[in-house]
Design an enzyme around this catalytic site. Structure first.
Site, mmCIF file in Angstrom:
data_model
loop_
_atom_site.group_PDB
_atom_site.id
_atom_site.type_symbol
_atom_site.label_atom_id
_atom_site.label_comp_id
_atom_site.label_asym_id
_atom_site.label_seq_id
_atom_site.Cartn_x
_atom_site.Cartn_y
_atom_site.Cartn_z
ATOM 1 N N LYS A 186 0.860 -1.070 0.121
ATOM 2 C CA LYS A 186 -0.097 0.101 0.082
ATOM 3 C C LYS A 186 0.809 1.187 0.064
ATOM 4 O O LYS A 186 1.359 1.663 1.044
ATOM 5 C CB LYS A 186 -0.821 0.029 1.182
ATOM 6 C CG LYS A 186 -2.157 0.626 1.076
ATOM 7 C CD LYS A 186 -2.144 2.161 0.596
ATOM 8 C CE LYS A 186 -2.176 3.036 1.774
ATOM 9 N NZ LYS A 186 -1.964 4.542 1.561
ATOM 10 N N CYS A 297 13.095 10.442 7.721
ATOM 11 C CA CYS A 297 12.959 9.990 8.851
ATOM 12 C C CYS A 297 13.919 10.195 9.868
ATOM 13 O O CYS A 297 13.610 10.439 11.119
ATOM 14 C CB CYS A 297 12.343 8.714 9.053
ATOM 15 S SG CYS A 297 13.328 7.825 7.844
ATOM 16 N N GLU A 397 8.346 16.173 15.950
ATOM 17 C CA GLU A 397 8.925 16.005 14.622
ATOM 18 C C GLU A 397 8.008 16.996 13.544
ATOM 19 O O GLU A 397 6.917 16.938 13.392
ATOM 20 C CB GLU A 397 8.660 14.432 14.299
ATOM 21 C CG GLU A 397 9.169 14.213 12.738
ATOM 22 C CD GLU A 397 9.090 12.828 12.215
ATOM 23 O OE1 GLU A 397 8.003 12.203 12.152
ATOM 24 O OE2 GLU A 397 9.949 12.243 11.859
#
Ligand code: NAP
Ligand code: MG
Length: 505
Positions: A186, A297, A397
């Site tokens: 996905k 990330c 973040e």
């Protein structure tokens, strides 16, 4: 190829779901738009998988797995097919790079020289690996043979984000396929196009129908359906903590499938007063946060610097930041492209506003840019100086080109601040002292620690986080374990009494 803008205009990307070896629209014909972040225009409408489509993909994957056509094929056959896939990716390098660049906003030079070549390397690396590992024979009693072998898990659901679509897909699909699993991927809604091209190439390479399926769709619909499907044996996820933890819930409420999470970070770059080369540090710090417009990330989003060198280091970091060529991702000399979506740009700007309202913080950069008049999602490299590490700018973040700078009075305080985070994905330490470097590397709670460097990475080493940054590890030979389960086989060789009480005799 040099005129990437003309090449992009001539592209007709595949937009349908890839299920059981063929492209098809969603069962209910639903679609969603995908946009080009370089100018905000719609590239295409992509088929949007619903629950029925995800069920069809998982059922096909399960059928292919139990048939043994891939899982029990000779390793060298899987190897041959995956090598062929890597070769085909190389033949279609320009097209894959272009799809990745227009859909995600990565500069074409990065897409062509970094993203696609890395993904190819990952497929080759795992194909090469699978006939280099042996299973184990346990030290059983004389009259028995005890084998400890590894078997493919079954159906792997891979759910990936938009920041490095093809690389992260390769980290998951390559070891999963190499070890014999079936995969249902996905992709992120913003960036499905390179995954659909990968599906076409996989089929052309000879990956059997049902073994690799791609179901673009909305997270809460297609992602959730995959997470809850009882024929999925493992979910491997990269994305935000909130969604990632949701997959643990889906697993608990369905079949208790395995869930490996690669979540975000707030990775510290720690610079001590005895750093060997401040300019090298400044360059690595700037690349460490601003590469891919900060949407990495493990982006080094916190700079923690010893007070005595703060001013000198900051000046150098700002000089590197302002030297980047930020612009249209489709121009070959662009170094930093766009934020991946309008939503993400808004999110980053909300932190710029927060910083502007904080009297103790000085904001450098933070302006929305319009290179060549393009109405895309461009933001100048942004530095927040004077951040309190415990404030939202030090803890949350941001996932954009924004660096939060804090100071420390000593090495010990710097490391304590570095560890004062919910996250633990990566960290760096800059020092000339060998013992300090080793001690810091041990003390920093992060899945990867760099000494006097940042963002050095390859498929040869594991990648993943501590704490809220997740539990899984992508890359390296350890990933072969992540997509297999241990099986124990006891064989009675006769001529003795092999009993289940052997251990207590
Ligand atoms: P995200 O919102 O968590 O999305 C990740 C994936 O999950 C996408 O495919 C998304 O689909 C899907 N999803 C969204 N909501 C869902 C739901 N309710 N149920 C099931 N699936 C759902 O993350 P993102 O915004 O794409 O990516 C940015 C985040 O990922 C950042 O926080 C970043 O730090 C993290 N990240 C971590 C790593 C790592 O290795 N640790 C690497 C890259 C990124 P849609 O696209 O349709 O929403
Ligand atoms: Mg897009």
């Amino acid at each position: 190829m040099t005129d990437w803008i003309a090449a992009a205009a001539a592209l007709t990307p595949e937009t349908r779901l890839f299920i059981d070896g063929e492209f098809r629209p969603a069962a209910d014909d639903a679609t969603f738009p995908t946009f080009a972040p370089r100018d905000g225009t719609e590239i295409a409408r992509v088929s949007s998988a619903g629950e029925a489509d995800v069920d069809a993909a998982v059922t096909a994957a399960h059928r292919a797995f139990t048939s043994g056509i891939w899982a029990r094929a000779d390793r060298r056959e899987r190897q041959r097919v995956l090598f062929r896939l890597a070769d085909l990716m190389e033949e279609h390098l320009d097209e894959l790079a272009l799809l990745e660049s227009i859909d995600s906003g990565h500069p074409i030079s990065d897409a062509r020289n970094v993203d696609v070549p890395n993904a190819i390397r990952v497929f080759r690396w795992y194909a090469e690996a699978i006939d280099k590992v042996s299973d184990q024979v346990a030290p059983a009693p004389e009259q028995a043979l005890a084998l400890v072998t590894r078997e493919a898990l079954g159906v792997i659901g891979a759910v990936v984000p938009w920041n490095y679509p093809l690389i992260i897909t390769a980290w998951k699909a390559a070891p999963a396929l190499a070890t014999g699993n079936s995969v249902v991927l996905k992709p992120a809604e913003n960036t499905s196009l390179s995954a659909l091209k990968l599906a076409a190439l996989a089929a052309a390479a000879g990956v059997p129908a049902g073994v690799f399926n791609v179901v673009p769709g909305l997270g809460p619909v297609a992602g959730q359906a995959l997470g809850r499907h009882s024929l999925v044996d493992k979910i491997t996820f990269t994305g935000s903590p909130k969604v990632g933890l949701g997959f643990l819930g889906y697993a608990a409420e369905s079949n208790g499938k395995l869930v490996a999470l690669e979540l975000g970070g707030k990775s510290p770059q720690v610079v001590l007063a005895d750093a060997p080369d401040l300019d090298a540090a400044a360059s690595a710090i700037a690349w460490g946060i601003f590469y891919n417009a900060g949407q990495t990330c493990h982006g080094g989003s916190r700079l923690i610097v010893e007070e005595s060198i703060h001013d000198e280091l900051l000046t150098r970091v700002l000089a590197h930041a302002s030297a980047f060529n930020i612009g249209d991702p489709l121009l070959a000399d662009t170094q930093i492209g766009t934020i991946a979506s309008a939503t993400q740009l808004e999110r980053v700007l909300s932190y710029v506003e927060l910083a502007r309202r904080d009297p103790s913080v000085t904001v450098y950069g933070g302006e929305v840019l319009q290179p060549d008049g393009l109405a895309g999602y461009y933001l100048a490299p942004t530095v927040f100086d004077g951040v309190d590490n415990s404030s939202p700018l030090g803890q949350e973040e941001i996932f954009g080109p924004a660096l939060s700078v804090s100071t420390a009075r000593s090495a010990a305080e710097a490391i304590a601040l570095a560890n004062d985070s919910e996250y633990g994905l990566a960290a760096s330490i800059w020092t000339s002292d060998l013992a300090t470097a080793h001690r810091a590397a041990r003390e920093l709670r992060a899945g990867t620690v760099w000494v006097n460097s940042y963002d050095v990475a390859d498929v040869i080493t594991p990648f993943g986080g501590f704490k809220r940054s997740g539990s899984g590890r992508d890359r390296s030979m350890h990933a072969l374990d992540a997509y297999t389960a241990l099986k124990t086989t006891w064989i009675d060789l006769g001529g003795g009494t092999l009993s289940s009480h052997a251990e207590s005799e």
